[in-house]
Scaffold this active site. Structure first.
Site, PDB file in Angstrom:
ATOM      1  CB  SER A 162       2.458   6.930   4.540  1.00 37.48           C
ATOM      2  OG  SER A 162       1.365   6.386   5.227  1.00 37.48           O
TER       3      SER A 162
ATOM      4  CD  GLU B 271      -5.570   0.461   6.038  1.00 32.32           C
ATOM      5  OE1 GLU B 271      -5.974   1.448   5.384  1.00 32.32           O
ATOM      6  OE2 GLU B 271      -4.377   0.228   6.260  1.00 32.32           O
TER       7      GLU B 271
ATOM      8  CG  ASN C 213      -6.439   4.100  17.628  1.00 35.15           C
ATOM      9  OD1 ASN C 213      -6.419   3.749  16.438  1.00 35.15           O
ATOM     10  ND2 ASN C 213      -6.544   3.236  18.615  1.00 35.15           N
ATOM     11  CD  GLU C 214      -3.558   9.783  18.772  1.00 31.73           C
ATOM     12  OE1 GLU C 214      -3.326   9.213  17.687  1.00 31.73           O
ATOM     13  OE2 GLU C 214      -3.058   9.413  19.852  1.00 31.73           O
TER      14      GLU C 214
ATOM     15  CD  GLN D 102      -2.585   1.068   2.739  1.00 29.68           C
ATOM     16  OE1 GLN D 102      -2.069   0.541   3.726  1.00 29.68           O
ATOM     17  NE2 GLN D 102      -3.790   1.576   2.756  1.00 29.68           N
ATOM     18  N   GLY D 103       0.784   2.046  -1.055  1.00 27.58           N
ATOM     19  CA  GLY D 103       1.631   3.239  -1.193  1.00 27.58           C
ATOM     20  C   GLY D 103       0.841   4.519  -0.987  1.00 27.58           C
TER      21      GLY D 103
HETATM   22  C1  LIG Z   1       3.074  -1.006  11.375  1.00 29.04           C
HETATM   23  C2  LIG Z   1       2.748   0.092  10.396  1.00 29.04           C
HETATM   24  C3  LIG Z   1       2.495  -0.243   9.083  1.00 29.04           C
HETATM   25  C4  LIG Z   1       2.225   0.749   8.141  1.00 29.04           C
HETATM   26  N1  LIG Z   1       2.042   0.375   6.839  1.00 29.04           N
HETATM   27  C5  LIG Z   1       1.798   1.321   5.911  1.00 29.04           C
HETATM   28  C6  LIG Z   1       1.651   0.958   4.533  1.00 29.04           C
HETATM   29  O1  LIG Z   1       1.760  -0.219   4.178  1.00 29.04           O
HETATM   30  N2  LIG Z   1       1.425   1.928   3.637  1.00 29.04           N
HETATM   31  C7  LIG Z   1       1.292   3.233   3.988  1.00 29.04           C
HETATM   32  O2  LIG Z   1       1.035   4.056   3.111  1.00 29.04           O
HETATM   33  N3  LIG Z   1       1.459   3.631   5.277  1.00 29.04           N
HETATM   34  C8  LIG Z   1       1.710   2.704   6.245  1.00 29.04           C
HETATM   35  N4  LIG Z   1       1.882   3.068   7.556  1.00 29.04           N
HETATM   36  C9  LIG Z   1       1.912   4.497   7.895  1.00 29.04           C
HETATM   37  C10 LIG Z   1       0.705   4.988   8.668  1.00 29.04           C
HETATM   38  O3  LIG Z   1      -0.407   5.057   7.811  1.00 29.04           O
HETATM   39  C11 LIG Z   1       1.061   6.357   9.258  1.00 29.04           C
HETATM   40  O4  LIG Z   1       2.085   6.146  10.215  1.00 29.04           O
HETATM   41  C12 LIG Z   1      -0.109   7.017   9.920  1.00 29.04           C
HETATM   42  O5  LIG Z   1      -1.081   7.389   8.969  1.00 29.04           O
HETATM   43  C13 LIG Z   1       0.307   8.272  10.724  1.00 29.04           C
HETATM   44  O6  LIG Z   1       1.046   9.135   9.935  1.00 29.04           O
HETATM   45  P1  LIG Z   1       2.467   9.685  10.436  1.00 29.04           P
HETATM   46  O7  LIG Z   1       3.293   8.514  10.876  1.00 29.04           O
HETATM   47  O8  LIG Z   1       2.998  10.577   9.385  1.00 29.04           O
HETATM   48  O9  LIG Z   1       2.154  10.511  11.757  1.00 29.04           O
HETATM   49  P2  LIG Z   1       1.578  11.998  11.831  1.00 29.04           P
HETATM   50  O10 LIG Z   1       0.449  12.148  10.883  1.00 29.04           O
HETATM   51  O11 LIG Z   1       2.721  12.939  11.720  1.00 29.04           O
HETATM   52  O12 LIG Z   1       1.002  12.025  13.308  1.00 29.04           O
HETATM   53  C14 LIG Z   1       1.840  12.167  14.471  1.00 29.04           C
HETATM   54  C15 LIG Z   1       0.935  12.227  15.686  1.00 29.04           C
HETATM   55  O13 LIG Z   1       0.065  13.377  15.616  1.00 29.04           O
HETATM   56  C16 LIG Z   1      -1.302  13.001  15.730  1.00 29.04           C
HETATM   57  N5  LIG Z   1      -2.141  13.804  14.847  1.00 29.04           N
HETATM   58  C17 LIG Z   1      -1.877  14.182  13.576  1.00 29.04           C
HETATM   59  N6  LIG Z   1      -2.887  14.933  13.079  1.00 29.04           N
HETATM   60  C18 LIG Z   1      -3.814  15.039  14.078  1.00 29.04           C
HETATM   61  C19 LIG Z   1      -5.096  15.675  14.171  1.00 29.04           C
HETATM   62  N7  LIG Z   1      -5.622  16.326  13.138  1.00 29.04           N
HETATM   63  N8  LIG Z   1      -5.784  15.545  15.338  1.00 29.04           N
HETATM   64  C20 LIG Z   1      -5.258  14.834  16.396  1.00 29.04           C
HETATM   65  N9  LIG Z   1      -4.052  14.237  16.356  1.00 29.04           N
HETATM   66  C21 LIG Z   1      -3.335  14.313  15.211  1.00 29.04           C
HETATM   67  C22 LIG Z   1      -1.330  11.544  15.243  1.00 29.04           C
HETATM   68  O14 LIG Z   1      -2.444  10.855  15.770  1.00 29.04           O
HETATM   69  C23 LIG Z   1      -0.007  11.010  15.793  1.00 29.04           C
HETATM   70  O15 LIG Z   1      -0.138  10.655  17.144  1.00 29.04           O
HETATM   71  C24 LIG Z   1       2.162   2.109   8.526  1.00 29.04           C
HETATM   72  C25 LIG Z   1       2.401   2.444   9.869  1.00 29.04           C
HETATM   73  C26 LIG Z   1       2.696   1.461  10.792  1.00 29.04           C
HETATM   74  C27 LIG Z   1       2.965   1.851  12.224  1.00 29.04           C
END
Ligand SMILES: Cc1cc2nc3c(=O)[nH]c(=O)nc-3n(C[C@H](O)[C@H](O)[C@H](O)COP(=O)(O)OP(=O)(O)OC[C@H]3O[C@@H](n4cnc5c(N)ncnc54)[C@H](O)[C@@H]3O)c2cc1C
Length: 376
Positions: free
Chosen positions: A128, A245, A359-360, A125-126
């Site tokens: 992020s 998902e 979860n947020e 899944q591409g």
């Molecule tokens: C095990 C694992 C597998 C994954 N696999 C994939 C994959 O296959 N393909 C893919 O595309 N992605 C994948 N991901 C990425 C995942 O989708 C992202 O990590 C996730 O969407 C959060 O984005 P971020 O890490 O950039 O954190 P950020 O978006 O930077 O968030 C950082 C923190 O800020 C909080 N936050 C951000 N915005 C808000 C808001 N508006 N209100 C309240 N809180 C907020 C978040 O909840 C989090 O706690 C994977 C992640 C994990 C851990």
């Protein structure tokens, strides 16, 4: 309400159970998030496919059994009960496939689904990117139309791509109209990771496995036939995938019922389990059962022709937090010096509140779109 299964469904369960008992590897396979383990898992998935257990609810023409959603749930319960290997095909089978069935063309379904079901072609899944996680609409990877070649040219970077280092293909979102509002002007594309211009760099997770990858795209060609849904309508296609998902397919209740069952077994063997811990075990078991019953309700709605909407965020909150609690309870009962399957499971459970949308963010969705609360 009748919560029992029919005789035919019980026969289906018995057949699945017998096959799994005879065929699940006696020793657990190495992690599917390593190169060696991934290849062994692919071999296992091929065996599942050959016996027509890989995609039970799909049409027979694609390797399934035309099974009902109820039978699919039964199969999942049996799969986890048998302690069968994790599915390295899951992002294809459980995320992309429901969207292909809903929005793909017949040509795409015929071409893509059989190789996905057999594990011959694996998908990641591409979505992020380094600056687009929770705020997915911030993605900057671009797709520019190449009229002459009949397709699109992709440039950009995807990250956190689960098992990207081992997969053949990736479904992703790309910006196709720079002038449109952020959620418009995105297109859902199916990318061949072996194509010219793709560089995939795997990297380790907290537990040391190379479960993640960065995917760099430098003028990568994607033919027109690999656009899923309409051009510039990728956001709504992605929301269909997200429903799978967070909602029904990615984390079926059998997974947590099996974990709760193992927790109960552990409790019976553990002298360290005091009253509070025993209470936590019972609570975990009841929560897993509650999730199973809630899923039966969701499936009833599906069978009646309804679709999941933003309430799939509630489901995701529930299963991800339940998984953490079940593992925490197990670890509290074990010798803290011991490295066990619970330790590894706990490390992965901790990722549950992050992947599939944090979860947020799910709480924001529930507040605004389920409860109708004001944004501020
Ligand atoms: C095990 C694992 C597998 C994954 N696999 C994939 C994959 O296959 N393909 C893919 O595309 N992605 C994948 N991901 C990425 C995942 O989708 C992202 O990590 C996730 O969407 C959060 O984005 P971020 O890490 O950039 O954190 P950020 O978006 O930077 O968030 C950082 C923190 O800020 C909080 N936050 C951000 N915005 C808000 C808001 N508006 N209100 C309240 N809180 C907020 C978040 O909840 C989090 O706690 C994977 C992640 C994990 C851990």
């Amino acid at each position: 309400m009748d919560l029992s299964f029919s005789d035919e469904e019980e026969r289906f369960r018995a057949e699945a159970r017998a096959w799994l008992e005879a065929n699940v590897p006696a020793e657990p396979l190495p992690s599917g998030d390593t190169a060696e383990g991934f290849a062994l898992h692919q071999r296992w998935e091929r065996k599942l496919f050959d016996a027509r257990w890989a995609v039970v609810s799909w049409p027979e023409a694609y390797g399934g059994r035309d099974a009902s959603l109820w039978e699919w749930l039964i199969f999942e319960e049996e799969y986890y009960r048998a302690g069968a290997p994790q599915r390295v095909t899951q992002n294809g089978i459980f995320l992309l496939a429901p969207t292909l069935f809903e929005l793909g063309t017949r040509e795409q379904q015929d071409r893509i689904l059989p190789a996905m079901a057999s594990g011959e072609e694996t998908w990641c899944q591409g979505w992020s990117e380094p600056d687009a996680g929770s705020d997915l609409a911030a993605i900057r990877s671009r797709a520019v139309r190449d009229e002459k070649a009949g397709g699109w040219r992709l440039t950009g970077q995807k990250t956190w791509t689960t098992r990207g280092a081992f997969c053949d293909r990736m479904f992703g979102l790309f910006r196709t109209d720079l002038d449109a509002e952020r959620h418009r002007g995105l297109t859902y594309l199916l990318v061949d990771l072996h194509a010219e211009g793709v560089t995939v760099r795997g990297f380790g997770r907290l537990d040391g496995d190379e479960g993640f990858a960065d995917v760099f795209l430098d003028d990568v060609f994607v033919p027109e036939r690999d656009v899923l849904g309409e051009v510039d309508q990728g956001w709504s296609v992605a929301m269909a995938t997200t429903g799978s998902e967070r909602g029904l397919t990615l984390r079926s209740p059998g997974r947590f019922s099996a974990t709760a069952g193992r927790l109960l077994d552990l409790c019976h063997q553990q002298p360290r389990a005091d009253v509070d811990l025993r209470d936590a075990v019972v609570q975990g078991w009841m929560d897993a059962e509650a999730y199973r019953l809630q899923t039966l309700w969701t499936v009833t709605r599906f069978v009646d022709g309804e679709r999941t909407g933003p309430e799939s965020s509630l489901t995701k909150l529930f299963w991800s937090e339940l998984d953490v609690r079940l593992h925490e309870t197990a670890l509290a009962m074990e010798d803290p010096e011991l490295e066990s399957e619970w330790t590894k499971g706990y490390q992965f459970a901790l990722a549950g509140p992050i992947y599939a949308g944090t979860n947020e963010i799910q709480r924001n969705v529930v507040a605004e779109r389920v409860l109708g609360l004001p944004r501020k």
